[in-house]
Design an enzyme around this catalytic site. Structure first.
Site, short mmCIF file in Angstrom:
data_model
loop_
_atom_site.label_atom_id
_atom_site.label_comp_id
_atom_site.label_asym_id
_atom_site.label_seq_id
_atom_site.Cartn_x
_atom_site.Cartn_y
_atom_site.Cartn_z
N HIS A 63 0.85 -1.20 0.00
CA HIS A 63 0.00 0.00 0.00
C HIS A 63 0.88 1.24 0.00
O HIS A 63 2.11 1.16 0.08
CB HIS A 63 -0.98 0.00 1.18
CG HIS A 63 -0.36 0.04 2.54
ND1 HIS A 63 0.38 -0.99 3.06
CD2 HIS A 63 -0.38 1.01 3.51
CE1 HIS A 63 0.79 -0.69 4.28
NE2 HIS A 63 0.35 0.54 4.57
N HIS A 65 1.34 3.87 2.04
CA HIS A 65 1.89 4.54 3.21
C HIS A 65 3.41 4.50 3.19
O HIS A 65 4.02 3.49 2.81
CB HIS A 65 1.34 3.93 4.49
CG HIS A 65 -0.06 4.39 4.79
ND1 HIS A 65 -0.92 3.69 5.62
CD2 HIS A 65 -0.76 5.49 4.37
CE1 HIS A 65 -2.08 4.35 5.69
NE2 HIS A 65 -2.00 5.42 4.94
N ASP A 67 5.92 4.20 5.22
CA ASP A 67 6.77 3.20 5.86
C ASP A 67 6.81 1.90 5.08
O ASP A 67 7.54 0.97 5.45
CB ASP A 67 6.34 2.96 7.31
CG ASP A 67 4.89 2.52 7.47
OD1 ASP A 67 4.05 2.95 6.66
OD2 ASP A 67 4.60 1.75 8.41
N HIS A 68 6.05 1.83 3.98
CA HIS A 68 6.07 0.65 3.12
C HIS A 68 6.62 0.93 1.72
O HIS A 68 6.81 -0.02 0.95
CB HIS A 68 4.66 0.07 3.01
CG HIS A 68 4.14 -0.48 4.30
ND1 HIS A 68 4.11 -1.81 4.61
CD2 HIS A 68 3.64 0.16 5.40
CE1 HIS A 68 3.62 -1.99 5.83
NE2 HIS A 68 3.32 -0.80 6.33
N HIS A 142 -7.74 -1.34 5.37
CA HIS A 142 -6.84 -0.36 6.00
C HIS A 142 -7.35 1.03 5.62
O HIS A 142 -8.32 1.18 4.88
CB HIS A 142 -5.41 -0.60 5.54
CG HIS A 142 -4.37 0.13 6.33
ND1 HIS A 142 -4.34 0.14 7.71
CD2 HIS A 142 -3.32 0.90 5.94
CE1 HIS A 142 -3.33 0.86 8.12
NE2 HIS A 142 -2.70 1.34 7.07
N ASP A 212 -0.76 -3.82 5.85
CA ASP A 212 -1.52 -3.34 7.00
C ASP A 212 -2.98 -3.73 6.85
O ASP A 212 -3.57 -3.60 5.77
CB ASP A 212 -1.37 -1.83 7.14
CG ASP A 212 0.03 -1.42 7.54
OD1 ASP A 212 0.88 -2.31 7.72
OD2 ASP A 212 0.29 -0.21 7.67
N HIS A 271 5.94 -5.88 12.01
CA HIS A 271 5.33 -4.56 11.97
C HIS A 271 4.85 -4.13 13.36
O HIS A 271 3.71 -3.76 13.57
CB HIS A 271 4.15 -4.57 10.98
CG HIS A 271 3.68 -3.21 10.55
ND1 HIS A 271 2.66 -2.54 11.20
CD2 HIS A 271 4.06 -2.39 9.54
CE1 HIS A 271 2.42 -1.39 10.62
NE2 HIS A 271 3.27 -1.27 9.59
#
Length: 318
Positions: A63, A65, A67-68, A142, A212, A271
């Site tokens: 996805h 976001h 941090d990914h 999410h 997530d 995570h």
């Protein structure tokens, strides 16, 4: 058959001991590997893990976001500067392609290899990455569209029919070796055809790597033939209850209950919120998992390595 190297196991932000999300999945029989998520700093972790960007066959982004995915562009640029020439597959939300193309334009980035972007929504149908690697996406729940990835590795194994050879009295040694390599042999006045004494076995290993997600049950169908689930466990249930549903993450309890309901043999949690990353926090997560799940599980640390073999057995490499 599948080898896993965790490159980042922290949620949201990196910490002193954990980077943000990244996971390398390698074919144990050759050097091909797939990267699932590329948080900021992932390329440093790849170097430390001694993985080659030349052997990377696909990148899957769960996805949008940061941090990914914030490490993706730098990683692609470094692969080009290291003279990569082979095409690379990227399975990701369409926004990732848009972000990359705009960034490349604004920063004068020119790659010496081609990128094949596949919209993750199209990857709900299985995608053949190599002769042995297959990837399939599964929608999750999410704050933004998020996906899990099934990674299958298939191989064909040839085995001699030892029982038949023993019954005929064919001695072990060169004759068995010739048959296994596909050559006919002469034995006691008759021709033994290799094809009559070779059993073909199709083997498949299936692991699911989740992005997530606050509804593990969305993976129920995907897990029916899976030997391993790797899933986020951002919080303890007591903490998630206090925070509320807003972050749309899973607790250790939620994932453990789901894995038990599905009779999954192996579970790896990752995570983790920074608040759960110290020794006492990890112990609390382990205890919560044990309360609801009777299977084989691990809490992942950065650079932990695991192998999932052809029998579905998960082994941690020490």
């Amino acid at each position: 058959m599948l080898h896993f190297t965790f490159l980042g196991t922290s949620s949201g932000v990196p910490t002193l001991s954990r980077n943000v999300s990244g996971l390398a999945v390698r074919n144990s029989k050759n050097k091909d590997w797939i990267l699932v998520d590329a948080g900021e700093g992932t390329q440093h972790r790849i170097q430390q893990a001694k993985l080659s960007l030349q052997n990377l066959v696909a990148i899957c982004i769960t996805h949008v976001h940061g941090d990914h995915c914030y490490g993706l562009v730098g990683l692609l640029a470094s692969a080009g500067m290291n003279a990569r020439s082979k095409p690379l597959i990227v399975i990701a939300p369409k926004e990732i392609q848009q972000w990359f193309e705009i960034t490349a334009q604004l920063t004068d980035l020119h790659l010496p290899y081609s990128l094949q972007f596949i919209d993750v929504n199209d990857a709900i149908q299985p995608q053949q990455i190599t002769d042995e690697f297959i990837v399939q996406a599964h929608p999750l729940s999410h704050r933004v569209p998020s996906f899990a990835f099934s990674i299958y590795i298939k191989s064909i194994q040839k085995k001699l029919d030892i029982q038949a050879l023993t019954q005929l009295g064919v001695p072990q040694g060169d004759m068995w070796g010739h048959l296994k390599r596909g050559y006919n042999i002469e034995f006691e006045g008759q021709t033994l055809k290799a094809q009559d004494f070779i059993k073909i076995q199709n083997q498949q290993v299936h692991a699911i790597i989740g992005g997530d997600n606050d509804q593990p049950e969305l993976l129920a169908d995907a897990c029916k033939d899976a030997q391993l689930l790797i899933h986020e466990s951002t919080y303890l249930q007591t903490v998630l209850d206090k925070i509320g549903k807003g972050p749309m993450h899973s607790s250790a309890k939620m994932v453990a209950e789901f894995a038990e309901q599905q009779s999954l043999g192996n579970l790896i949690l990752t995570h983790f919120s920074p608040r759960h990353q110290d020794k006492s926090g990890q112990q609390a997560i382990s205890e919560e998992v044990r309360q609801f799940y009777k299977g084989h599980f691990y809490l992942a640390n950065d650079f932990d390595e695991f192998t999932l073999n052809e029998t579905g057995q998960l082994l941690k490499i020490e």
